[in-house]
Design a protein around this motif. Structure first.
Motif, PDB file in Angstrom:
ATOM      1  N   THR A 274      24.962 -13.716  16.513  1.00 42.85           N
ATOM      2  CA  THR A 274      26.352 -14.010  16.239  1.00 42.85           C
ATOM      3  C   THR A 274      27.371 -13.318  17.145  1.00 42.85           C
ATOM      4  O   THR A 274      27.187 -12.321  17.821  1.00 42.85           O
ATOM      5  N   SER A 275      28.486 -14.134  17.314  1.00 40.35           N
ATOM      6  CA  SER A 275      29.439 -13.872  18.285  1.00 40.35           C
ATOM      7  C   SER A 275      30.745 -13.315  17.549  1.00 40.35           C
ATOM      8  O   SER A 275      31.078 -13.895  16.563  1.00 40.35           O
ATOM      9  N   ALA A 276      31.473 -12.319  18.409  1.00 43.05           N
ATOM     10  CA  ALA A 276      32.612 -11.863  17.818  1.00 43.05           C
ATOM     11  C   ALA A 276      33.677 -11.091  18.819  1.00 43.05           C
ATOM     12  O   ALA A 276      32.922 -10.890  19.837  1.00 43.05           O
ATOM     13  N   SER A 277      34.725 -11.242  18.723  1.00 42.17           N
ATOM     14  CA  SER A 277      35.785 -10.702  19.458  1.00 42.17           C
ATOM     15  C   SER A 277      36.627  -9.377  18.651  1.00 42.17           C
ATOM     16  O   SER A 277      37.027  -9.699  17.634  1.00 42.17           O
ATOM     17  N   TYR A 278      36.521  -8.076  19.171  1.00 42.67           N
ATOM     18  CA  TYR A 278      37.043  -7.169  18.406  1.00 42.67           C
ATOM     19  C   TYR A 278      38.058  -6.385  19.049  1.00 42.67           C
ATOM     20  O   TYR A 278      38.186  -6.248  20.471  1.00 42.67           O
ATOM     21  N   SER A 279      39.210  -6.088  18.487  1.00 41.03           N
ATOM     22  CA  SER A 279      40.322  -5.292  18.867  1.00 41.03           C
ATOM     23  C   SER A 279      40.150  -4.085  18.572  1.00 41.03           C
ATOM     24  O   SER A 279      39.271  -3.571  18.076  1.00 41.03           O
ATOM     25  N   PRO A 280      40.992  -3.036  19.045  1.00 39.99           N
ATOM     26  CA  PRO A 280      40.830  -1.463  18.852  1.00 39.99           C
ATOM     27  C   PRO A 280      40.888  -1.230  17.362  1.00 39.99           C
ATOM     28  O   PRO A 280      40.352  -0.313  16.727  1.00 39.99           O
ATOM     29  N   THR A 281      41.789  -2.211  16.435  1.00 40.53           N
ATOM     30  CA  THR A 281      42.023  -1.909  14.898  1.00 40.53           C
ATOM     31  C   THR A 281      40.439  -2.443  14.249  1.00 40.53           C
ATOM     32  O   THR A 281      40.207  -1.861  13.001  1.00 40.53           O
ATOM     33  N   ASP A 282      39.510  -3.154  15.006  1.00 46.42           N
ATOM     34  CA  ASP A 282      38.435  -3.666  14.436  1.00 46.42           C
ATOM     35  C   ASP A 282      37.133  -2.661  14.345  1.00 46.42           C
ATOM     36  O   ASP A 282      36.344  -2.643  13.455  1.00 46.42           O
ATOM     37  N   ILE A 283      37.416  -1.950  15.519  1.00 51.19           N
ATOM     38  CA  ILE A 283      35.940  -0.953  15.581  1.00 51.19           C
ATOM     39  C   ILE A 283      36.719   0.380  16.062  1.00 51.19           C
ATOM     40  O   ILE A 283      37.540   0.528  16.497  1.00 51.19           O
ATOM     41  N   LYS A 284      35.573   1.593  15.827  1.00 54.60           N
ATOM     42  CA  LYS A 284      35.831   2.831  16.531  1.00 54.60           C
ATOM     43  C   LYS A 284      35.795   3.013  17.968  1.00 54.60           C
ATOM     44  O   LYS A 284      36.452   3.897  18.476  1.00 54.60           O
ATOM     45  N   GLY A 285      34.938   2.025  18.602  1.00 57.50           N
ATOM     46  CA  GLY A 285      34.791   2.264  19.974  1.00 57.50           C
ATOM     47  C   GLY A 285      33.272   1.393  20.381  1.00 57.50           C
ATOM     48  O   GLY A 285      32.699   0.697  19.420  1.00 57.50           O
ATOM     49  N   PHE A 286      33.150   1.231  21.587  1.00 59.03           N
ATOM     50  CA  PHE A 286      31.788   0.939  21.973  1.00 59.03           C
ATOM     51  C   PHE A 286      31.278   1.554  23.383  1.00 59.03           C
ATOM     52  O   PHE A 286      32.067   2.213  24.049  1.00 59.03           O
ATOM     53  N   PHE A 287      30.079   1.187  23.483  1.00 61.36           N
ATOM     54  CA  PHE A 287      29.312   1.843  24.853  1.00 61.36           C
ATOM     55  C   PHE A 287      28.785   0.707  25.578  1.00 61.36           C
ATOM     56  O   PHE A 287      28.220  -0.210  25.222  1.00 61.36           O
ATOM     57  N   ILE A 288      28.714   0.689  26.985  1.00 63.27           N
ATOM     58  CA  ILE A 288      28.259  -0.190  27.945  1.00 63.27           C
ATOM     59  C   ILE A 288      27.069   0.701  28.310  1.00 63.27           C
ATOM     60  O   ILE A 288      27.217   1.741  28.963  1.00 63.27           O
TER      61      ILE A 288
END
Length: 397
Positions: free
Chosen positions: A60-74
């Motif tokens: 599944t695909s999605a687009s997240y803004s800063p209000t949607d998640i706490k953060g991310f890691f590459i």
């Protein structure tokens, strides 16, 4: 070359890049605190992203803004981004804007992804905003705080008339940082000569987190460095010379035949950090000799310097385009077998445009070059139009 062919050649990389999506392994931290493995579209952002695209393990695909998640890691770059709702000073720091009062927005509440530089007792973050202004943010455990810097217009007057305008820096960040590191006097002393830049802040806050002799750093962003690629280069150059004017009243051949000569040399390509190493400064040092109508012979060394953009790709092949300058030195000139006149030009200059493909170790390149060149005639204006067709072989891929 026909202008339509040029248009087609420069559109190919654009079409190619639109077909690429650079999804890489990473993690998404949900607002509930769950960690999800995902494929994240890594654009190696120069300006911090306003949203991210990701693909879950289920497809599944999605687009997240800063209000949607706490953060991310590459995973590939080992970079953490943390969501935040905080106050940032969005005023322009350009001297001209400060003097004229333009874009002096002040502190505004914003929703952002902060790039983590250091996680520890005192954490450090950075964000380059939509106006390309770089901000630094600290967290000593009691919330995020921007290290603020400002500028103020100052004027110099003489008898009531403004004779000079300028700006002065307002280092609000210095007392802020003093308060955050006050319990480590050795680091407080170093802060007195600090500058508002990433390198300085990383050094200071790393020292603070190691102040008691035991590291309190749980994460430090890997250092970004330019990468130098070295390569052999070889190919052919098709040259067409045009002359304008007569030489001391003598008629000259104003339209000599085009000629093709080989060249060889070395290429030095400096890949700049960020933006998926898309930007680079390339230098190609080449040697070639040519003979015009069995009358005028030249041996030369050329250095071709270009600013190059490599289009993103998930494969090992990347198209690139570039533009830059040519500088050439004639190391030998002969007219009918005799040494050239000492008053003849020995330095040539010009502009060039390039299109190419780098595929693993091999590079394929096409260049168009327009320059003033060397001529046996002292009084004529000389213009060369060159087409380069070449190969490069990476030595350190």
């Amino acid at each position: 070359m026909n202008k339509y062919i040029f248009t087609l050649l420069f559109l190919i990389p654009t079409w190619y890049s639109y077909a690429q999506q650079d999804f890489e392994d990473g993690l998404v931290i949900t607002n509930e605190g769950d960690t999800i493995k995902a494929k994240i579209e890594n654009k190696d952002w120069k300006k911090n992203p306003e949203s991210i695209n990701y693909q879950s393990a289920k497809g599944t695909s999605a687009s997240y803004s800063p209000t949607d998640i706490k953060g991310f890691f590459i995973e590939s770059s080992k970079e953490w981004y943390q969501s935040a709702i905080m106050e940032l000073d969005k005023s322009s720091l350009k001297d001209g804007d400060v003097v004229n009062g333009r874009h002096q927005i002040g502190v505004k509440l914003d929703t952002v992804f902060l790039r983590l530089l250091i996680k520890g007792k005192l954490s450090l973050y950075t964000i380059t905003d939509e106006n390309s202004r770089e901000h630094f943010v600290i967290d000593a455990g009691n919330g995020l705080e921007e290290l603020r810097i400002g500028k103020k217009k100052v004027t110099e007057e003489y008898q009531g008339i403004t004779v000079k305008e300028g700006v002065v820096n307002l280092d609000y960040w210095k007392p802020q940082l003093d308060a955050a590191i006050a319990d480590c006097p050795s680091v407080t002393y170093k802060q007195r000569i600090a500058r508002y830049e990433e390198k300085t802040f990383v050094k200071l806050i790393t020292a603070y987190n190691n102040c008691n002799g035991q590291s309190e750093i749980s994460y430090a962003k890997p250092t970004e460095k330019a990468i130098l690629n070295l390569a052999f280069s070889a190919g052919v150059i098709q040259s067409k010379m045009k002359l304008d004017g007569d030489d001391y009243g003598r008629n000259v051949n104003k339209d000599p035949d085009a000629f093709i000569t080989p060249y060889f040399g070395f290429s030095f390509d400096v890949l700049l950090p960020r933006n998926n190493r898309s930007w680079s400064i390339s230098n190609d040092l080449i040697y070639r000799s040519y003979n015009i109508d069995d009358f005028f012979k030249v041996s030369q060394i050329k250095i071709l310097t270009t600013l190059r953009y490599r289009f993103p790709s998930q494969s090992n092949s990347r198209f690139f385009i570039g533009a830059g300058l040519n500088n050439g030195i004639a190391v030998k000139r002969e007219i009918e077998g005799k040494k050239g006149n000492e008053f003849m030009r020995v330095h040539e200059q010009g502009l060039l445009f390039e299109l190419g493909l780098q595929s693993k170790k091999l590079g394929y390149i096409f260049r168009y070059e327009s320059k003033n060149g060397f001529s046996p005639y002292l009084e004529t204006n000389t213009v060369f139009k060159n087409l380069h067709f070449g190969l490069t072989y990476l030595l350190n891929h």
